[in-house]
Scaffold this motif. Structure first.
Motif, PDB file in Angstrom:
ATOM      1  N   VAL A 112      -8.956  -2.925 -29.276  1.00  0.00           N
ATOM      2  CA  VAL A 112      -9.379  -3.927 -30.246  1.00  0.00           C
ATOM      3  C   VAL A 112      -9.513  -5.291 -29.563  1.00  0.00           C
ATOM      4  CG1 VAL A 112      -8.670  -5.157 -32.336  1.00  0.00           C
ATOM      5  CG2 VAL A 112      -8.388  -2.688 -32.190  1.00  0.00           C
ATOM      6  N   LYS A 113      -8.728  -5.524 -28.539  1.00  0.00           N
ATOM      7  CA  LYS A 113      -8.778  -6.786 -27.805  1.00  0.00           C
ATOM      8  C   LYS A 113      -9.909  -6.802 -26.778  1.00  0.00           C
ATOM      9  CE  LYS A 113      -3.986  -7.811 -28.518  1.00  0.00           C
ATOM     10  NZ  LYS A 113      -3.955  -8.530 -29.697  1.00  0.00           N
ATOM     11  N   GLY A 114     -10.585  -5.686 -26.595  1.00  0.00           N
ATOM     12  CA  GLY A 114     -11.751  -5.644 -25.716  1.00  0.00           C
ATOM     13  C   GLY A 114     -11.501  -5.211 -24.291  1.00  0.00           C
ATOM     14  N   GLY A 115     -10.330  -4.704 -24.010  1.00  0.00           N
ATOM     15  CA  GLY A 115     -10.049  -4.258 -22.660  1.00  0.00           C
ATOM     16  C   GLY A 115      -8.660  -3.669 -22.557  1.00  0.00           C
ATOM     17  N   PHE A 116      -8.266  -3.351 -21.331  1.00  0.00           N
ATOM     18  CA  PHE A 116      -6.949  -2.760 -21.122  1.00  0.00           C
ATOM     19  C   PHE A 116      -6.509  -2.966 -19.688  1.00  0.00           C
ATOM     20  CE2 PHE A 116     -10.292   0.456 -21.179  1.00  0.00           C
ATOM     21  CZ  PHE A 116     -10.223   0.990 -19.902  1.00  0.00           C
ATOM     22  N   THR A 117      -5.212  -2.835 -19.475  1.00  0.00           N
ATOM     23  CA  THR A 117      -4.607  -2.986 -18.165  1.00  0.00           C
ATOM     24  C   THR A 117      -4.381  -1.609 -17.572  1.00  0.00           C
ATOM     25  OG1 THR A 117      -3.520  -4.991 -18.913  1.00  0.00           O
ATOM     26  CG2 THR A 117      -2.619  -3.949 -16.954  1.00  0.00           C
ATOM     27  N   VAL A 118      -4.717  -1.453 -16.289  1.00  0.00           N
ATOM     28  CA  VAL A 118      -4.543  -0.167 -15.613  1.00  0.00           C
ATOM     29  C   VAL A 118      -3.481  -0.334 -14.527  1.00  0.00           C
ATOM     30  CG1 VAL A 118      -5.701   1.732 -14.412  1.00  0.00           C
ATOM     31  CG2 VAL A 118      -6.985   0.332 -16.048  1.00  0.00           C
ATOM     32  N   ALA A 119      -2.495   0.538 -14.553  1.00  0.00           N
ATOM     33  CA  ALA A 119      -1.403   0.499 -13.580  1.00  0.00           C
ATOM     34  C   ALA A 119      -1.930   0.783 -12.175  1.00  0.00           C
ATOM     35  CB  ALA A 119      -0.339   1.531 -13.960  1.00  0.00           C
ATOM     36  N   PRO A 120      -1.190   0.339 -11.148  1.00  0.00           N
ATOM     37  CA  PRO A 120      -1.608   0.621  -9.771  1.00  0.00           C
ATOM     38  C   PRO A 120      -1.737   2.121  -9.511  1.00  0.00           C
ATOM     39  CG  PRO A 120       0.201  -0.967  -9.819  1.00  0.00           C
ATOM     40  CD  PRO A 120       0.040  -0.439 -11.211  1.00  0.00           C
ATOM     41  N   GLN A 121      -2.747   2.492  -8.744  1.00  0.00           N
ATOM     42  CA  GLN A 121      -2.959   3.887  -8.327  1.00  0.00           C
ATOM     43  C   GLN A 121      -2.991   4.858  -9.507  1.00  0.00           C
ATOM     44  OE1 GLN A 121      -3.613   4.565  -5.066  1.00  0.00           O
ATOM     45  NE2 GLN A 121      -3.431   2.388  -4.674  1.00  0.00           N
ATOM     46  N   SER A 122      -3.684   4.495 -10.591  1.00  0.00           N
ATOM     47  CA  SER A 122      -3.752   5.379 -11.753  1.00  0.00           C
ATOM     48  C   SER A 122      -5.129   5.310 -12.412  1.00  0.00           C
ATOM     49  CB  SER A 122      -2.656   5.034 -12.763  1.00  0.00           C
ATOM     50  OG  SER A 122      -2.886   3.759 -13.309  1.00  0.00           O
ATOM     51  N   THR A 123      -5.314   6.162 -13.394  1.00  0.00           N
ATOM     52  CA  THR A 123      -6.582   6.249 -14.113  1.00  0.00           C
ATOM     53  C   THR A 123      -6.339   6.099 -15.609  1.00  0.00           C
ATOM     54  OG1 THR A 123      -7.502   7.743 -12.450  1.00  0.00           O
ATOM     55  CG2 THR A 123      -8.571   7.739 -14.615  1.00  0.00           C
ATOM     56  N   ALA A 124      -7.132   5.245 -16.227  1.00  0.00           N
ATOM     57  CA  ALA A 124      -7.119   5.123 -17.685  1.00  0.00           C
ATOM     58  C   ALA A 124      -8.344   5.865 -18.198  1.00  0.00           C
ATOM     59  CB  ALA A 124      -7.173   3.660 -18.099  1.00  0.00           C
ATOM     60  N   ARG A 125      -8.196   6.545 -19.323  1.00  0.00           N
ATOM     61  CA  ARG A 125      -9.278   7.358 -19.865  1.00  0.00           C
ATOM     62  C   ARG A 125      -9.508   6.976 -21.322  1.00  0.00           C
ATOM     63  NH1 ARG A 125      -9.814  11.839 -22.847  1.00  0.00           N
ATOM     64  NH2 ARG A 125      -7.598  12.117 -23.154  1.00  0.00           N
ATOM     65  N   VAL A 126     -10.790   6.762 -21.669  1.00  0.00           N
ATOM     66  CA  VAL A 126     -11.166   6.435 -23.039  1.00  0.00           C
ATOM     67  C   VAL A 126     -12.282   7.380 -23.450  1.00  0.00           C
ATOM     68  CG1 VAL A 126     -12.016   4.668 -24.618  1.00  0.00           C
ATOM     69  CG2 VAL A 126     -10.641   3.998 -22.644  1.00  0.00           C
ATOM     70  N   LEU A 127     -12.066   8.097 -24.519  1.00  0.00           N
ATOM     71  CA  LEU A 127     -13.105   8.953 -25.086  1.00  0.00           C
ATOM     72  C   LEU A 127     -13.700   8.186 -26.259  1.00  0.00           C
ATOM     73  CD1 LEU A 127     -14.460  11.713 -24.922  1.00  0.00           C
ATOM     74  CD2 LEU A 127     -12.694  12.591 -26.440  1.00  0.00           C
ATOM     75  N   LEU A 128     -15.023   8.002 -26.228  1.00  0.00           N
ATOM     76  CA  LEU A 128     -15.676   7.188 -27.251  1.00  0.00           C
ATOM     77  C   LEU A 128     -17.092   7.665 -27.502  1.00  0.00           C
ATOM     78  CD1 LEU A 128     -17.691   5.279 -25.356  1.00  0.00           C
ATOM     79  CD2 LEU A 128     -15.551   4.115 -24.918  1.00  0.00           C
ATOM     80  N   ARG A 129     -17.684   7.134 -28.542  1.00  0.00           N
ATOM     81  CA  ARG A 129     -19.112   7.342 -28.799  1.00  0.00           C
ATOM     82  C   ARG A 129     -19.772   6.021 -28.440  1.00  0.00           C
ATOM     83  NH1 ARG A 129     -21.799  11.275 -30.747  1.00  0.00           N
ATOM     84  NH2 ARG A 129     -20.018  12.255 -31.738  1.00  0.00           N
TER      85      ARG A 129
END
Length: 162
Positions: A112-129
């Motif tokens: 909702v805030k328009g972004g996200f923080t990704v931890a070191p050496q990791s992957t963030a995943r977003v499933l969206l349309r």
């Protein structure tokens, strides 16, 4: 007047908050890296995967590719891969405001805030349309830093092929 009454946090409370955030990020990174990614299924459809990579090179955050093409109004798995040894934020406010969020894992700040923080050496995943066709600006940066052209780009949503 004290720092807390003026709306500022004391240095000790700020450090405690950062420590708590880093502990949560490390746990999230371990949890995410332990998962085996499989192609997501959305109502019988397999979502297209798109990857954005973040890195820290010679003192600068780099994010790429600078232009990523996405199909309009299709299910999509957006993977943001942080290869750096530090926390990096991925922001695309207009893109996330226009998408339909389905599912997400591996990050701390709400979309909702328009972004996200990704931890070191990791992957963030977003499933969206994906949203309607258009160009949507994105940037990658460290906390309290200003994004620059090397750490920014565009998610280009194109009409679906017929």
């Amino acid at each position: 007047m004290s720092n807390e009454r003026m709306g500022r946090k004391s240095p000790m409370r700020l450090l405690a908050g950062v420590g708590f955030l880093l502990t949560g990020l490390a746990a999230t990174a371990t949890e995410v890296s332990a998962q085996t990614p499989s192609p997501p299924v959305v109502s019988g459809e397999v979502a297209t995967p798109v990857e954005i990579t973040m890195n820290y090179v010679n003192g600068d955050v780099q994010c790429g590719p600078p232009r990523a093409r996405l199909p309009a109004r299709d299910p999509l798995e957006l993977r943001v891969i942080n290869r750096a040894d530090r926390i990096i934020t991925f922001a695309a406010p207009k893109f996330f405001a226009a998408t339909q969020h389905i599912e997400s894992a591996g990050f701390v700040v709400d979309l909702v805030k328009g972004g996200f923080t990704v931890a070191p050496q990791s992957t963030a995943r977003v499933l969206l349309r994906t949203p309607a066709p258009g160009e949507y600006y994105f940037s990658c940066f460290e906390a309290e830093e200003i994004p620059d052209p090397q750490s920014s780009g565009f998610l280009i949503v194109v009409p679906a092929a017929r």
